[in-house]
Structures are given as C-alpha cells and as structure tokens.
Design an enzyme around this catalytic site. Structure first.
Site, PDB file in Angstrom:
ATOM      1  N   GLU A 150      47.298  29.405  44.797  1.00  0.00           N
ATOM      2  CA  GLU A 150      46.958  31.205  45.484  1.00  0.00           C
ATOM      3  C   GLU A 150      47.331  30.797  46.776  1.00  0.00           C
ATOM      4  O   GLU A 150      46.509  30.010  48.043  1.00  0.00           O
ATOM      5  CB  GLU A 150      45.263  31.595  45.171  1.00  0.00           C
ATOM      6  CG  GLU A 150      45.216  31.864  43.789  1.00  0.00           C
ATOM      7  CD  GLU A 150      43.921  32.114  43.855  1.00  0.00           C
ATOM      8  OE1 GLU A 150      43.438  33.201  44.970  1.00  0.00           O
ATOM      9  OE2 GLU A 150      43.080  32.635  42.699  1.00  0.00           O
ATOM     10  N   GLU A 164      45.092  44.083  41.660  1.00  0.00           N
ATOM     11  CA  GLU A 164      44.385  44.859  40.147  1.00  0.00           C
ATOM     12  C   GLU A 164      42.724  45.901  40.738  1.00  0.00           C
ATOM     13  O   GLU A 164      41.503  45.352  41.167  1.00  0.00           O
ATOM     14  CB  GLU A 164      43.277  43.797  40.179  1.00  0.00           C
ATOM     15  CG  GLU A 164      44.637  42.412  39.222  1.00  0.00           C
ATOM     16  CD  GLU A 164      43.984  41.146  39.319  1.00  0.00           C
ATOM     17  OE1 GLU A 164      43.415  40.341  38.474  1.00  0.00           O
ATOM     18  OE2 GLU A 164      43.801  40.567  40.599  1.00  0.00           O
ATOM     19  N   LYS A 181      38.760  45.713  39.945  1.00  0.00           N
ATOM     20  CA  LYS A 181      37.826  44.369  40.905  1.00  0.00           C
ATOM     21  C   LYS A 181      36.924  45.182  42.122  1.00  0.00           C
ATOM     22  O   LYS A 181      37.215  46.331  42.260  1.00  0.00           O
ATOM     23  CB  LYS A 181      38.833  43.775  42.265  1.00  0.00           C
ATOM     24  CG  LYS A 181      39.474  42.464  41.008  1.00  0.00           C
ATOM     25  CD  LYS A 181      39.802  41.278  42.100  1.00  0.00           C
ATOM     26  CE  LYS A 181      40.740  40.561  41.374  1.00  0.00           C
ATOM     27  NZ  LYS A 181      41.425  39.571  42.053  1.00  0.00           N
ATOM     28  N   GLU A 208      40.286  43.648  47.944  1.00  0.00           N
ATOM     29  CA  GLU A 208      40.370  43.099  46.421  1.00  0.00           C
ATOM     30  C   GLU A 208      41.362  42.867  45.810  1.00  0.00           C
ATOM     31  O   GLU A 208      41.735  42.491  44.626  1.00  0.00           O
ATOM     32  CB  GLU A 208      38.957  43.199  46.699  1.00  0.00           C
ATOM     33  CG  GLU A 208      38.125  41.628  46.981  1.00  0.00           C
ATOM     34  CD  GLU A 208      38.139  40.172  46.893  1.00  0.00           C
ATOM     35  OE1 GLU A 208      39.268  40.009  45.768  1.00  0.00           O
ATOM     36  OE2 GLU A 208      38.600  39.367  48.095  1.00  0.00           O
TER      37      GLU A 208
END
Length: 434
Positions: free
Chosen positions: A264, A318, A321, A327
C-alpha cells in the site's frame, strides 16, 4: 547475391530483436498494482470494475479478502491477484491444516494468476496480542495446502511500525521487541522465495512535518536533495528513503535475497480542515510522479535499476470508513468509474507529466547548510490511522518515518540505458541492410 542475402538476414534478425525489445518495454509495467477496498456501500458491479482495470496499465490487484465475482470478471485479463486473508481468519488457519486446505480449495482461482497470499494485514501491530504467535503457523499451513507446483507465494503485510530506526535509511532496523514473531516469518520468506510486504505512506511523513521542503520531498518534486551521511547515497524523495530503510533492515538480518513488495501507498485528495496536504493537487502529484518513477525503472539509491512491485491505495473511495475525511478520500476513481485525477495509468502507455507545484519559502527556523538545502529536525512521528484497515477498524500507526539529510540527484536511470541499446540495434539494422 549471397552477401546481400546474408546482410538482409542479419538485418531481419536485428529487427526481430527490436520487436522483442519493444514488446518487453510495453509489458514491463506489470509491477504497478492497486488496492481494492470494500468498506463501502456504493461500489460498482464486478464487471464494471474489471473493465475499468483492463482500460489501464495496472497489472496487479490487491484484494483484502476473497472476491469471487470480481476474480471471475478478471478472467483472461492478465491481471494478477494479491489475495488477502483478514486478521480475524488467521486463528482458524493456524490451528487447523484442514481449515487451510479448505480455504485454498475455495478461494484460489484457476482462471486468474495469484501472485501471493497475504496472511493478515499489519497483524504484528494490530494491538491484538493473541495474533502474532499464530501468524507463522497459518502461513505454514497455507503453504502446505497449495497444489503441487504452485507458484503462489505466502507472505504477510506490515506497517512501517515494524521499524525501530530509519534515519538515515542505511540504519534501518526492525523493532527488537518484534523479533520473537518477526524473525521466524523472515526465515519463512527467505526459505520459500516469498517477498516482504509493507505499507509506506510519505503522506503521513508530511502530515507530521508540514514544512514546504518536506512536501516537495514527499511528492517527488524538485528539491535540494538529501544525503545519507553513513552510506553517502543521495535521496530526492521520501518513497525511496523509506524503501531503502526497509532494505537496510532486511540486509542487516542477512535477508539480502528477500524482495520487497509495497502493498500500500497513496495520498488522499481531500481531508478535514486540520489535515494538511490532503488536496487533489497533492494526490495527483504523488501518485502520478510515483507511477512515472516506477515506469522509469530507475530503482532506489541502494538498489538502482530495480523496480519494486507497488500497489497504490486505492482504486475507489470507501464511504463507510470512520475517522477523518482523508480516510474516505484515497480513491483514484469515483465509484461512477470517473477518475478523481489523472495518475498516468492510461493503457496507451502515456505517462502523466510530472506535477510540479512551487512550494512556499522554507519555514522560519529551518537551517540551511552549504550544498544540503533545508535540514529537517530528524524523525517525524506518524500517529495517523492506517487507510488500508480491512476490518472496519482504525489501527493506530505509531511509527517513525525517515526525513533524510540532503544532497544532489542520482542519475542512474535504467530507462536511459534501454533507449541507448534501442538506438544501437536500430543503427546496426540500418547499416547491415544497406
């Protein structure tokens, strides 16, 4: 006529070599991957995601858990899979070879290549003390369960928190208190030819040290350069510095032959008011310049000419989250399949132009030294949450990131040598054909 025929045959041979050279260059971007996170309620259908991936130069996809429908949609795409196992599944796989065999039978596809299985995500720094002793047994059971002749590797993914030192990169070292769990895993990786996987985020380095010179260093942008006073190697970006600190830690333990995979790395394009640097411009700069850096195959100062498999976080935002806005804002693409920005991933092979933002003047109090530029004040403490958490939880990332000291740019560029050899072969073909 005989001499002329031989000349044409020689010219044809060289042209074939040129075609092979060009084919290799066109397919050498398979080391660029992307993460597919699923903490969202608005993800596109699997077929749409597969079509999107196949329209890019992305050659690898990291799944945090099995995704049968998406894997099926990728059949015939030449995109390989890094298949993850959630931390919560590790105990059963460690305690039961039968459970490991069942998992392999149910989740290893036959239509898509699986480069590796990552057992857990940042498990050694998860805060759950019951998991580290189970990591190696789970890896061993999964390896034993693989079909005969399988080329799939078994590994696990770490955060930068496994390092106790990274400043300068040549001093990279693992935390001694992790040795009981980490050393047997390193032995396993070495014995089985598996890579060491880790999640470096230069974004967190900048978040903890928001001076403009740090931003330029983190974004692969022009900067004064910083030098490792011990090795004498020069660094012009944080990514290489972090990667070489990991390399140094592995080498110090005798694992020179264990490759590194960046599982990542990424940069958020949006954040809360107090999240410095989380902008579209910076996200594009980091990811586009990272892609260009990888495509150049220049490598790092410690390992020049060698690219490392790198998975960008993440394919989509996303939306479920928790935590700060950043985030939920790491996606390269919106879930309507449009790009948040151009990261240079077009399949045509075009590379996004380097993004150069002019940073503000150095912050007051920075120390300018002859030939070294601005000298940071040492470590930068990162306590931000980990974007890649797959359990719907925010895992604290309490690690040090490297802010090296400075110097000039290293010029070893493997791409340049490929162009030189291309020119030589072309000239030979033209001369022989006359």
């Amino acid at each position: 006529m005989g001499i002329a025929n031989r000349r044409w045959q020689d010219a044809a041979t060289i042209l074939v070599l040129l075609q092979l050279f060009l084919f290799h260059s066109a397919t050498s971007q398979s080391f660029i991957g992307v993460n597919y996170g699923t903490i969202a309620d608005n993800l596109p259908p699997a077929a749409s995601t597969a079509s999107l991936l196949m329209s890019t130069s992305i050659g690898k996809l990291r799944l945090y858990e099995p995704q049968a429908e998406l894997v099926a949609a990728l059949a015939g795409s030449n995109i390989s899979i890094l298949l993850g196992i959630p931390n919560g599944d590790v105990p059963s796989l460690a305690n039961s070879p039968a459970a490991a065999a069942s998992w392999v039978a149910a989740n290893i596809p036959t239509t898509v290549p699986v480069s590796a299985i990552s057992v857990g995500n940042e498990l050694l720094n998860s805060g759950d003390s019951t998991l580290p002793p189970l990591l190696l047994p789970a890896m061993q059971n999964l390896l034993a369960a693989l079909p005969a002749g399988s080329t799939t590797k078994i590994s696990t993914v770490h955060s930068m928190a496994v390092l106790s030192a990274s400043d300068p990169p040549s001093s990279g070292a693992f935390h001694p208190d992790l040795a009981g769990s980490l050393d047997p895993v390193l032995d396993f990786l070495h014995a089985n030819g598996a890579p060491f996987m880790i999640n470096p985020y230069p974004y967190f380095a900048y978040a903890s040290d928001t001076r403009p010179e740090t931003l330029a260093f983190c974004l692969f942008q022009p900067n004064a350069g910083r030098v490792d006073a011990v090795s004498g190697l020069t660094y012009t970006n944080m990514f290489d510095a972090q990667l070489d600190a990991i390399r140094a830690a592995l080498d110090a333990k005798g694992y020179n032959g264990v490759d590194i995979v960046i599982a990542e790395t990424g940069w958020p394009y949006k954040g809360d008011a107090d999240e410095a640097g989380a902008t579209v411009e910076n996200a594009r700069a980091y990811n586009a310049n990272l892609v260009a850096h990888l495509k150049s195959q220049v490598g790092t100062p410690r390992t020049p000419g060698k690219s490392v498999d790198t998975y960008i976080f993440a394919l989509y935002d996303e939306d479920l989250k928790g935590g700060p806005e950043s985030e939920r804002s790491f996606g390269l693409y919106k879930t309507d399949l449009t790009a948040n920005y151009d990261a240079g991933l077009a399949k045509s092979g075009a590379t996004a132009a380097p993004t150069i933002l002019t940073p503000p003047p150095p912050a007051q109090g920075s120390t300018l030294q002859p030939s070294r530029g601005v000298t940071p004040t040492g470590f930068c403490q990162t306590t931000a949450t980990v974007p890649g958490s797959t359990q719907g939880q925010q895992v604290p990332l309490n690690s040090y990131c490297y802010i090296p000291g400075g110097a000039v740019s290293r010029q070893a560029d493997a791409g340049t040598w490929r162009l030189v050899w291309f020119g030589v072969l072309l000239c030979m073909a033209m001369v022989i054909g006359k």
